[in-house]
Scaffold this active site. Sequence first.
Site, PDB file in Angstrom:
ATOM      1  N   VAL A 294       0.852  -1.390  -0.101  1.00  0.00           N
ATOM      2  CA  VAL A 294       0.018   0.104  -0.142  1.00  0.00           C
ATOM      3  C   VAL A 294       0.982   1.564   0.018  1.00  0.00           C
ATOM      4  O   VAL A 294       1.894   1.253   0.768  1.00  0.00           O
ATOM      5  CB  VAL A 294      -1.153   0.157   0.666  1.00  0.00           C
ATOM      6  N   LYS A 295       0.677   2.438  -0.810  1.00  0.00           N
ATOM      7  CA  LYS A 295       1.385   3.620  -0.896  1.00  0.00           C
ATOM      8  C   LYS A 295       0.307   4.377  -0.347  1.00  0.00           C
ATOM      9  O   LYS A 295      -0.748   4.710  -0.540  1.00  0.00           O
ATOM     10  CB  LYS A 295       1.529   4.086  -1.688  1.00  0.00           C
TER      11      LYS A 295
END
Length: 208
Positions: free
Chosen positions: A137-138
């Site tokens: 995840v960013k």
Amino acid sequence: TGIERMDIVVPPLIPHVDCLMCTRGALRTCVPPESNKPVVLRCSTGATVLKELGDEVIGVDIEDAIRLNAAAITAQVYVGGIHEKETLANLSQLINAGNRYGIASLGVTAVGREMVRDSRYLGLACRVLAEIGAHFVKTYYCEPGFEEVVAGCPVPVVIAGGKKLPELDALKMAYKAISQGAVGVDMGRNIFGADDPVAMVRAVRTVS
């Protein structure tokens, strides 16, 4: 991102990064074919800064991602936005397609203008993307509480560079994010817009 000549700015940076996140157009025109750096390919499209940013669709199919030798595929999700359902469906579609071919998916927590980038919101957004199957995840760095965002997310977290900051502030943010559990930094304008982009990307690599 504040970059006008990708063909000039991007190639000198490639030797100093671990991975490139880009569109297929940028990959085909600005990344030399002899580059062996992994690519996270952006597959969502459909909106510009002139319209509602969350109104996106999947514009790159898995076959083209494979042809481009993408190491991972990605889409933005606007948790809490008016297009929450559609962008969650976009990411789910990518995850399903990637899983069939062993290609990882990156979920990006896009934050609309009306959203607050605090640990409660970012923690929720990251958790949602992880639970629908994103492999990593960013998200944005936040203070206080970034450690709780990372702890509550069962997959690795990479931070976004966000808006343009003074160079020392951007480096401090990168250092703090890694110190608090992020596994990497994905910066655009804070590198492209630096006085010396190559020196900046080398500095980011050093602190992260």
